[in-house]
Design a protein around this motif. Structure first.
Motif, mmCIF file in Angstrom:
data_model
loop_
_atom_site.group_PDB
_atom_site.id
_atom_site.type_symbol
_atom_site.label_atom_id
_atom_site.label_comp_id
_atom_site.label_asym_id
_atom_site.label_seq_id
_atom_site.Cartn_x
_atom_site.Cartn_y
_atom_site.Cartn_z
ATOM 1 N N VAL A 175 -4.711 7.004 0.685
ATOM 2 C CA VAL A 175 -5.841 7.922 0.526
ATOM 3 C C VAL A 175 -5.339 9.316 0.153
ATOM 4 O O VAL A 175 -5.896 9.984 -0.735
ATOM 5 C CB VAL A 175 -6.682 7.975 1.818
ATOM 6 C CG1 VAL A 175 -7.724 9.085 1.741
ATOM 7 C CG2 VAL A 175 -7.379 6.635 2.048
ATOM 8 N N VAL A 176 -4.282 9.763 0.810
ATOM 9 C CA VAL A 176 -3.719 11.081 0.510
ATOM 10 C C VAL A 176 -3.190 11.128 -0.923
ATOM 11 O O VAL A 176 -3.418 12.107 -1.655
ATOM 12 C CB VAL A 176 -2.591 11.427 1.507
ATOM 13 C CG1 VAL A 176 -1.844 12.686 1.069
ATOM 14 C CG2 VAL A 176 -3.157 11.619 2.906
ATOM 15 N N ALA A 177 -2.499 10.073 -1.339
ATOM 16 C CA ALA A 177 -1.969 10.027 -2.699
ATOM 17 C C ALA A 177 -3.096 10.051 -3.723
ATOM 18 O O ALA A 177 -2.986 10.712 -4.770
ATOM 19 C CB ALA A 177 -1.112 8.774 -2.888
ATOM 20 N N THR A 178 -4.177 9.343 -3.433
ATOM 21 C CA THR A 178 -5.336 9.356 -4.329
ATOM 22 C C THR A 178 -5.935 10.753 -4.416
ATOM 23 O O THR A 178 -6.288 11.231 -5.507
ATOM 24 C CB THR A 178 -6.403 8.361 -3.835
ATOM 25 O OG1 THR A 178 -5.840 7.048 -3.766
ATOM 26 C CG2 THR A 178 -7.597 8.328 -4.776
ATOM 27 N N ALA A 215 -2.402 1.019 9.070
ATOM 28 C CA ALA A 215 -3.248 2.212 9.105
ATOM 29 C C ALA A 215 -2.548 3.394 8.458
ATOM 30 O O ALA A 215 -3.149 4.153 7.694
ATOM 31 C CB ALA A 215 -3.629 2.534 10.549
ATOM 32 N N LEU A 216 -1.259 3.560 8.754
ATOM 33 C CA LEU A 216 -0.504 4.667 8.159
ATOM 34 C C LEU A 216 -0.385 4.492 6.644
ATOM 35 O O LEU A 216 -0.525 5.456 5.883
ATOM 36 C CB LEU A 216 0.882 4.747 8.783
ATOM 37 C CG LEU A 216 1.811 5.842 8.229
ATOM 38 C CD1 LEU A 216 1.172 7.217 8.361
ATOM 39 C CD2 LEU A 216 3.160 5.805 8.950
ATOM 40 N N ALA A 217 -0.139 3.251 6.200
ATOM 41 C CA ALA A 217 -0.046 2.986 4.762
ATOM 42 C C ALA A 217 -1.368 3.299 4.072
ATOM 43 O O ALA A 217 -1.387 3.860 2.967
ATOM 44 C CB ALA A 217 0.348 1.529 4.522
ATOM 45 N N ALA A 218 -2.489 2.951 4.722
ATOM 46 C CA ALA A 218 -3.801 3.248 4.148
ATOM 47 C C ALA A 218 -4.037 4.753 4.054
ATOM 48 O O ALA A 218 -4.585 5.247 3.060
ATOM 49 C CB ALA A 218 -4.899 2.589 4.987
ATOM 50 N N VAL A 219 -3.608 5.480 5.082
ATOM 51 C CA VAL A 219 -3.739 6.943 5.056
ATOM 52 C C VAL A 219 -2.910 7.530 3.922
ATOM 53 O O VAL A 219 -3.365 8.417 3.187
ATOM 54 C CB VAL A 219 -3.315 7.545 6.408
ATOM 55 C CG1 VAL A 219 -3.206 9.067 6.314
ATOM 56 C CG2 VAL A 219 -4.311 7.162 7.493
ATOM 57 N N LEU A 220 -1.687 7.045 3.760
ATOM 58 C CA LEU A 220 -0.829 7.529 2.669
ATOM 59 C C LEU A 220 -1.471 7.253 1.314
ATOM 60 O O LEU A 220 -1.400 8.084 0.401
ATOM 61 C CB LEU A 220 0.538 6.849 2.740
ATOM 62 C CG LEU A 220 1.426 7.222 3.924
ATOM 63 C CD1 LEU A 220 2.694 6.373 3.932
ATOM 64 C CD2 LEU A 220 1.786 8.703 3.892
ATOM 65 N N PHE A 246 0.831 -1.204 0.000
ATOM 66 C CA PHE A 246 0.000 0.000 0.000
ATOM 67 C C PHE A 246 0.869 1.259 0.000
ATOM 68 O O PHE A 246 0.539 2.255 -0.653
ATOM 69 C CB PHE A 246 -0.928 0.010 1.212
ATOM 70 C CG PHE A 246 -2.137 -0.873 1.059
ATOM 71 C CD1 PHE A 246 -2.313 -1.671 -0.059
ATOM 72 C CD2 PHE A 246 -3.110 -0.913 2.045
ATOM 73 C CE1 PHE A 246 -3.436 -2.480 -0.198
ATOM 74 C CE2 PHE A 246 -4.230 -1.716 1.918
ATOM 75 C CZ PHE A 246 -4.390 -2.507 0.795
ATOM 76 N N THR A 247 1.986 1.207 0.735
ATOM 77 C CA THR A 247 2.911 2.339 0.717
ATOM 78 C C THR A 247 3.496 2.530 -0.678
ATOM 79 O O THR A 247 3.609 3.660 -1.177
ATOM 80 C CB THR A 247 4.047 2.127 1.734
ATOM 81 O OG1 THR A 247 3.483 1.865 3.030
ATOM 82 C CG2 THR A 247 4.948 3.343 1.812
ATOM 83 N N GLY A 248 3.873 1.416 -1.314
ATOM 84 C CA GLY A 248 4.383 1.493 -2.672
ATOM 85 C C GLY A 248 3.357 2.039 -3.643
ATOM 86 O O GLY A 248 3.688 2.849 -4.526
ATOM 87 N N THR A 249 2.112 1.628 -3.491
ATOM 88 C CA THR A 249 1.043 2.140 -4.354
ATOM 89 C C THR A 249 0.876 3.641 -4.185
ATOM 90 O O THR A 249 0.693 4.381 -5.161
ATOM 91 C CB THR A 249 -0.282 1.422 -4.030
ATOM 92 O OG1 THR A 249 -0.118 0.016 -4.235
ATOM 93 C CG2 THR A 249 -1.406 1.923 -4.930
ATOM 94 N N ALA A 250 0.949 4.106 -2.945
ATOM 95 C CA ALA A 250 0.858 5.550 -2.697
ATOM 96 C C ALA A 250 1.989 6.294 -3.395
ATOM 97 O O ALA A 250 1.774 7.343 -4.012
ATOM 98 C CB ALA A 250 0.892 5.821 -1.191
ATOM 99 N N VAL A 251 3.203 5.745 -3.326
ATOM 100 C CA VAL A 251 4.341 6.366 -4.006
ATOM 101 C C VAL A 251 4.103 6.417 -5.508
ATOM 102 O O VAL A 251 4.319 7.448 -6.166
ATOM 103 C CB VAL A 251 5.643 5.595 -3.695
ATOM 104 C CG1 VAL A 251 6.790 6.100 -4.572
ATOM 105 C CG2 VAL A 251 6.008 5.728 -2.229
ATOM 106 N N GLY A 252 3.632 5.298 -6.079
ATOM 107 C CA GLY A 252 3.389 5.246 -7.515
ATOM 108 C C GLY A 252 2.357 6.254 -7.974
ATOM 109 O O GLY A 252 2.518 6.896 -9.020
ATOM 110 N N LEU A 253 1.301 6.421 -7.198
ATOM 111 C CA LEU A 253 0.263 7.387 -7.565
ATOM 112 C C LEU A 253 0.770 8.826 -7.462
ATOM 113 O O LEU A 253 0.382 9.687 -8.262
ATOM 114 C CB LEU A 253 -0.959 7.206 -6.663
ATOM 115 C CG LEU A 253 -1.747 5.898 -6.826
ATOM 116 C CD1 LEU A 253 -2.837 5.801 -5.765
ATOM 117 C CD2 LEU A 253 -2.347 5.794 -8.222
ATOM 118 N N LEU A 254 1.644 9.077 -6.498
ATOM 119 C CA LEU A 254 2.147 10.442 -6.305
ATOM 120 C C LEU A 254 3.122 10.882 -7.387
ATOM 121 O O LEU A 254 3.276 12.091 -7.627
ATOM 122 C CB LEU A 254 2.828 10.556 -4.938
ATOM 123 C CG LEU A 254 1.920 10.687 -3.720
ATOM 124 C CD1 LEU A 254 2.740 10.665 -2.445
ATOM 125 C CD2 LEU A 254 1.088 11.967 -3.798
#
Length: 216
Positions: free
Chosen positions: A203-206, A196-201, A132-140
């Protein structure tokens, strides 16, 4: 939204751009677990290290599967750029979940080592936090936030390389520390907090990608 995600998935499958991501991760799993992986908990650290950048790569692939003209048509059909970006994030997250499940069950299927339900559950939670953290990075770092694929690759690599040395820092560092220490007794609070933190990241990236899409 379900129809949009299904369309994006079908388009991704047709493009075959997902294949290098999947093949790379399967190759890593094969190398890690073809022999004796050792302790069931610490063995997951290797695949968690890899699922982080690979999930970021997959998110970039999903975000850039269509050329700009086709993506504009898709956005109009979907009801706007913001709605499209939510669909992109949804598909990237499904990919992260799939990679996490593969990472968690791979040692059970490949190595034949005695992995119980507790160890598999810890492995799944650890992989989800990292993916999930990696996905957030990719979206950002992908379109529409960064529109040039070269800069996207540099940004993604830079973030991954910078965050790995931050030992014990959640979500990825805390998860890798837990697995390396084989600290099963503290697995639940560490995985819950990191997840939880990864999920927040995510959501923020989205939200950031959705805002960037609306401004483009």
């Amino acid at each position: 939204m379900t129809a949009l995600v299904r369309y994006l998935l079908a388009d991704l499958v047709r493009s075959q751009r997902y294949l290098p991501v999947v093949i790379a991760f399967l190759a890593v799993l094969g190398v890690l677990y073809s022999g004796d992986p050792g302790d069931p908990v610490s063995a997951y650290a290797g695949s968690c290290v890899m699922v982080y950048p690979i999930a970021a790569w997959f998110a970039v692939v999903v975000a850039t599967a269509e050329d700009p003209v086709q993506r504009t048509v898709t956005a109009v059909t979907a009801g706007g750029w913001g709605r499209l970006q939510v669909g992109v994030a949804g598909l990237a997250t499904l990919g992260a979940v799939t990679l996490s499940v593969l990472g968690a069950v791979a040692p059970v299927l490949i190595s034949g080592h005695p992995y119980g339900p507790v160890e598999v559950a810890i492995g799944l939670g650890a992989h989800l936090s990292c993916s999930f953290t990696g996905t957030a990075v990719g979206l950002l770092v992908s379109r529409p936030v960064i529109n040039r694929i070269g800069w996207t690759a540099v940004a993604a690599m830079g973030i991954v390389v910078i965050t790995f040395p931050l030992k014990r820092m959640p979500p990825v560092g805390a998860v890798l520390g837990l697995l390396s220490d084989r600290d099963v007794g503290h697995a639940l609070p560490v995985l819950a907090g990191s997840g939880a933190l990864a999920a927040v990241l995510l959501v923020v990236a989205t939200a950031v990608s959705r805002f960037a899409a609306r401004r483009s």
